[in-house]
Write an enzyme that holds these catalytic residues in place. Structure first.
Site, PDB file in Angstrom:
ATOM      1  N   SER A  72      -5.929  23.239  12.566  1.00  0.00           N
ATOM      2  CA  SER A  72      -7.255  23.662  13.024  1.00  0.00           C
ATOM      3  C   SER A  72      -7.534  23.049  14.385  1.00  0.00           C
ATOM      4  O   SER A  72      -6.717  22.294  14.932  1.00  0.00           O
ATOM      5  CB  SER A  72      -8.329  23.223  12.023  1.00  0.00           C
ATOM      6  OG  SER A  72      -8.403  21.800  11.987  1.00  0.00           O
ATOM      7  N   LYS A  73      -8.711  23.344  14.929  1.00  0.00           N
ATOM      8  CA  LYS A  73      -9.051  22.868  16.268  1.00  0.00           C
ATOM      9  C   LYS A  73      -9.033  21.346  16.366  1.00  0.00           C
ATOM     10  O   LYS A  73      -8.754  20.783  17.423  1.00  0.00           O
ATOM     11  CB  LYS A  73     -10.426  23.397  16.669  1.00  0.00           C
ATOM     12  CG  LYS A  73     -10.437  24.895  16.973  1.00  0.00           C
ATOM     13  CD  LYS A  73     -11.816  25.344  17.431  1.00  0.00           C
ATOM     14  CE  LYS A  73     -11.810  26.836  17.747  1.00  0.00           C
ATOM     15  NZ  LYS A  73     -13.143  27.317  18.198  1.00  0.00           N
ATOM     16  N   ARG A  74      -9.333  20.683  15.269  1.00  0.00           N
ATOM     17  CA  ARG A  74      -9.376  19.223  15.344  1.00  0.00           C
ATOM     18  C   ARG A  74      -8.002  18.605  15.557  1.00  0.00           C
ATOM     19  O   ARG A  74      -7.884  17.430  15.888  1.00  0.00           O
ATOM     20  CB  ARG A  74     -10.014  18.647  14.075  1.00  0.00           C
ATOM     21  CG  ARG A  74      -9.190  18.813  12.815  1.00  0.00           C
ATOM     22  CD  ARG A  74      -9.957  18.317  11.593  1.00  0.00           C
ATOM     23  NE  ARG A  74      -9.252  18.551  10.359  1.00  0.00           N
ATOM     24  CZ  ARG A  74      -8.328  17.751   9.865  1.00  0.00           C
ATOM     25  NH1 ARG A  74      -7.989  16.657  10.511  1.00  0.00           N
ATOM     26  NH2 ARG A  74      -7.730  18.029   8.705  1.00  0.00           N
ATOM     27  N   HIS A  75      -6.935  19.408  15.372  1.00  0.00           N
ATOM     28  CA  HIS A  75      -5.582  18.914  15.616  1.00  0.00           C
ATOM     29  C   HIS A  75      -5.161  19.064  17.073  1.00  0.00           C
ATOM     30  O   HIS A  75      -4.026  18.748  17.424  1.00  0.00           O
ATOM     31  CB  HIS A  75      -4.577  19.647  14.716  1.00  0.00           C
ATOM     32  CG  HIS A  75      -4.746  19.352  13.260  1.00  0.00           C
ATOM     33  ND1 HIS A  75      -5.315  20.239  12.376  1.00  0.00           N
ATOM     34  CD2 HIS A  75      -4.430  18.253  12.534  1.00  0.00           C
ATOM     35  CE1 HIS A  75      -5.331  19.709  11.162  1.00  0.00           C
ATOM     36  NE2 HIS A  75      -4.815  18.509  11.228  1.00  0.00           N
ATOM     37  N   GLY A  76      -6.033  19.549  17.924  1.00  0.00           N
ATOM     38  CA  GLY A  76      -5.687  19.735  19.329  1.00  0.00           C
ATOM     39  C   GLY A  76      -5.601  21.199  19.678  1.00  0.00           C
ATOM     40  O   GLY A  76      -6.351  22.024  19.177  1.00  0.00           O
TER      41      GLY A  76
END
Length: 464
Positions: free
Chosen positions: A240-244
């Site tokens: 997801s976006k939180r992984h970069g």
């Protein structure tokens, strides 16, 4: 038989990194077998599909070098064909009209939930004739699912997968408004596009059994299926976006090279021994779908960044210079008249230390401007009163020193020897004066790229 694969994204958002890997696997499989790789834009969700998303998908694939061999097929443009096949199934008695109302369907779901059963249509119209009350009312068309036996799929990644036909429902293939459902349209499109191998994420595996009903009912040969595990973040959670970076174009903006991204994606879930560095031509030679593992792959940005650094060192200096100059222009950096020339002269040295094009751009910024560079705190700390005095002396020496590329390193060494000091006592303040940093290409290369006049100007500014 000519192998034909397809990548079929939905234009309801950007092309994410998992989709890019699916496209890559389809491209490589087709190339390995001397076949053809196609693109289908599955834009039947009219409310969420956008032209912007289509353009982003096409731009992403072009950047990755995965553009299709034929113009893209847009699924929404083929609705008449999808209806034609639904009506053919109806005429063959392999599908039926269903007048169940939304309220009846809701009641079925609620009853099933109360009884602990999966929510499933109860087939009330499968063998029932329409009465006068159905006259003129909208109806859906449902396919007749087999009631006995099993559906077996010999998946090229997952192995043999089975489902009891009793678990399949009579899925809708044409809605009451006349539009086809996704699961029906996909089958018709794959058949008409002569797709021989469907390579996609394993989140589609359950769809495959339902899609097989359409193939079998029409008497069409099923394609070979290969369901590839998804990509997770380093923590094992769904990416997801939180992984970069998740969008393919995020990677481009962050300064990754498409060759490195494709090489890295190839190794996510597929392998050939211990090989990590696998350029495109070798990947085509080696790629076999049977070497794809069944476990979810984990995204590792450290490995990707390291691999990108390897590709940067091999990249064409002219191409890298162009991209760096474009990025500097977007940063509104003011270019001196010789700025572009200096960056090109220094590129063989700059790329040796960088891991991304964005990092490379930052390292090259000092070379494009005229005049004293902006000074980093660590570099400024090197400019002690003693160092400034030495820089002033160096500036005077520069006026008479020989200015030949091959001699610059030697005259710096000679200067240090004459003054009875270590080379570092000369080189470190000089590097700070010329680049504004404690790291740069070799000092002699920087001097040569800047030229005597610009180098002297910077040294005097630092000495002041």
């Amino acid at each position: 038989m000519t192998v034909r694969t397809r990548f079929a994204p939905s234009p309801t958002g950007y092309l994410h990194i998992g989709g890019a890997r699916t496209a890559l696997f389809n491209w490589l499989f087709a190339r390995h077998h001397g076949g053809e790789y196609l693109l289908r834009i599955e834009d039947t969700d009219r409310e969420r599909s956008t032209r912007q998303a289509v353009d982003q998908i096409l731009d992403s694939l072009d950047w990755l070098g995965l553009s299709p061999d034929e113009p893209p097929v847009f699924q929404a443009a083929r609705e008449a064909r999808h209806r034609e096949i639904a009506e053919a199934l109806l005429a063959m008695g392999k599908a039926y009209r269903c007048w169940a109302t939304p309220e009846e369907l809701t009641e079925m779901r609620e009853r099933a939930a109360a009884e602990g059963r999966p929510p499933r249509y109860d087939r009330r119209w499968r063998d029932r004739e329409a009465g006068p009350e159905q006259e003129g009312k909208p109806f859906a068309i449902r396919i007749k699912a087999p009631l006995e036996g099993e559906t077996v799929v010999a998946d090229l990644v997952q192995g043999e997968v089975r489902v009891a036909n009793g678990e399949l429902d009579d899925m809708i293939i044409l809605r009451s408004d006349g539009t086809p459902t996704y699961l029906h349209a996909v089958v018709v499109d794959d058949h008409d596009m002569r797709i021989t191998h469907v390579i996609r994420g394993d989140d589609h595996l359950t769809n495959t059994f339902r899609q097989c009903m359409v193939y079998d009912a029409m008497g069409w040969t099923r394609p070979h299926f290969a369901h590839v595990p998804l990509i997770h973040g380093a923590d094992g959670a769904k990416l997801s976006k939180r992984h970069g970076a998740v969008s393919v174009l995020d990677f481009r903006e962050q300064g990754f090279l498409p060759e490195a991204v494709c090489n890295y994606l190839l190794r996510l879930g597929w392998g050939h021994g211990d090989e990590e560095f696998i350029p495109r031509d070798r990947a085509v030679t080696l790629f076999d779908i049977k070497d794809v593992g069944r476990a979810a792959a984990r995204m590792d940005y450290t490995k990707l960044t390291h691999l990108n650094g390897q590709y940067l060192r091999m990249a064409d200096d002219d191409a890298l210079t162009r991209e760096v100059l474009e990025r500097l222009a977007k940063r509104t950096v003011l270019f001196g008249p010789d700025g572009a020339k200096r960056v090109r002269m220094l590129m063989p040295f700059l790329k040796e230390r960088a891991k991304t094009v964005e990092e490379l751009t930052g390292a090259a910024a000092f070379a494009v401007q005229d005049g004293a560079p902006s000074m980093e705190a660590k570099a400024e700390a090197l400019l002690t009163p003693e160092a400034k005095a030495r820089l002033a002396d160096l500036a005077a020496f520069l006026q008479t020193a020989p200015w030949e590329k091959q001699d610059l390193d030697q005259w710096l060494r000679d200067y240090a020897e004459v003054k009875g000091i270590k080379l570092g006592q000369v080189a470190q303040p000089l590097r700070a004066a010329l680049s504004g940093s404690t790291t740069s290409p070799p000092i002699d290369a920087v001097l040569w790229a800047l030229g005597r006049e610009e180098a002297t100007l910077r040294i005097l500014a630092a000495a002041g």
